[in-house]
Design an enzyme around this catalytic site. Structure first.
Site, PDB file in Angstrom:
ATOM      1  N   HIS A 120       0.836  -1.203   0.000  1.00 25.06           N
ATOM      2  CA  HIS A 120       0.000   0.000   0.000  1.00 25.06           C
ATOM      3  C   HIS A 120       0.873   1.256   0.000  1.00 25.06           C
ATOM      4  O   HIS A 120       0.624   2.202  -0.756  1.00 25.06           O
ATOM      5  CB  HIS A 120      -0.908  -0.027   1.230  1.00 25.06           C
ATOM      6  N   GLU A 121       1.900   1.274   0.848  1.00 16.64           N
ATOM      7  CA  GLU A 121       2.736   2.462   0.948  1.00 16.64           C
ATOM      8  C   GLU A 121       3.583   2.660  -0.307  1.00 16.64           C
ATOM      9  O   GLU A 121       3.765   3.787  -0.771  1.00 16.64           O
ATOM     10  CB  GLU A 121       3.630   2.368   2.188  1.00 16.64           C
ATOM     11  N   HIS A 124       1.580   4.414  -2.986  1.00 18.52           N
ATOM     12  CA  HIS A 124       1.479   5.873  -2.872  1.00 18.52           C
ATOM     13  C   HIS A 124       2.599   6.553  -3.668  1.00 18.52           C
ATOM     14  O   HIS A 124       2.380   7.573  -4.328  1.00 18.52           O
ATOM     15  CB  HIS A 124       1.572   6.310  -1.408  1.00 18.52           C
ATOM     16  N   GLU A 181      -6.062   6.868  -1.046  1.00 13.49           N
ATOM     17  CA  GLU A 181      -5.961   5.688  -0.195  1.00 13.49           C
ATOM     18  C   GLU A 181      -6.564   4.462  -0.882  1.00 13.49           C
ATOM     19  O   GLU A 181      -5.997   3.367  -0.842  1.00 13.49           O
ATOM     20  CB  GLU A 181      -6.666   5.942   1.140  1.00 13.49           C
TER      21      GLU A 181
END
Length: 260
Positions: A120-121, A124, A181
């Site tokens: 997920h990070e 980004h 997100e």
């Protein structure tokens, strides 16, 4: 000034990896440098974990996920640091920097759940959400300053300034945060599955996060994150697409054995 701002915004229109329109006003090199400088400051402010086992475990998971980042993104070297902090969090910064707080390991109970957070990070960064956020903040502040200068008397100026400030915060910044997100969830799920981590564990992770919050999380409308319930629903909907990635990874021998 407003004409100049409009031209700047139009020139900065771009498309994210998922096909979403986004605003990017700054060159990637500048944003990357900001990320590198920020990470250096964080390393000065927050002690790194001295546990060889913890560092080995986190790096094992991180490197497996990083290996699935397509070459087209142009990031060949990633630095991963485990910070000794009770914060239940992790982050990735432009320039190829990843930070994981030891507190996260109390909620991410296994390698699959940790991979979900790291994927997920990383997403980004790959989607250039940092550039988008900086650009949005810059455009917002510029528009607010222009409206302030063009308004009437002092009282009128203050009212417009306040309205634009609240409108900019709730009408632009927060919705963009939720969209980012959700986009990172989808891209991160793909990365972890292709690395051979079980994507179904991402759902358990967010269930754990909900328990950690103790039901005291902010309402979704005023949060930059999707609510846990919505996030879990979205992840479940994407399972049909990502499970073949996971099965192919296992068939090709990608079966991580990172031990906490």
């Amino acid at each position: 000034m407003l004409v100049g701002l409009s031209s700047l915004v139009l020139a900065g229109c771009s498309t994210s990896p998922t096909g979403r329109s986004q605003l990017k006003l700054f060159p990637s090199t500048q944003i990357n440098q900001m990320g590198i400088q920020s990470f250096a400051q964080m390393k000065e402010d927050t002690p790194a974990s001295k546990s060889g086992e913890t560092n080995g475990y986190v790096n094992c998971v991180a490197q497996k996920v990083i290996a699935q980042v397509p070459a087209k993104y142009g990031i060949s070297n990633w630095e991963v640091v485990v910070f000794d902090s009770e914060q239940v969090n992790a982050f990735a910064l432009p320039g190829g920097k990843v930070g994981v707080y030891t507190g996260l390991l109390e909620v991410a109970e296994n390698q699959h759940q940790l991979a979900a957070v790291i994927g997920h990070e990383l997403a980004h960064v790959l989607a250039e959400h940092g550039n988008e956020r900086v650009s949005t903040a810059f455009a917002t502040q510029t528009a607010m300053a222009a409206a302030y200068q063009l308004s009437g008397d002092v009282k009128h100026k203050q009212e417009i300034f306040a309205l634009l400030g609240v409108g900019a915060q709730v009408g632009i910044s927060l919705p963009f945060g939720r969209i980012q997100e959700s986009e990172a969830d989808a891209m991160g799920l793909d990365l972890m599955a292709k690395a051979g981590f079980d994507p179904k564990e991402s759902v358990t992770l967010w269930q754990n996060m909900g328990k950690k919050a103790g039901g005291k999380a902010q309402p979704e409308f005023l949060s930059t994150h999707p609510s846990n319930k919505r996030r879990i629903n979205d992840l479940n909907k994407r399972m049909a697409k990502v499970m073949p990635y996971f099965e192919q990874a296992r068939a090709e021998g990608r079966s991580p054995q990172c031990k906490a």
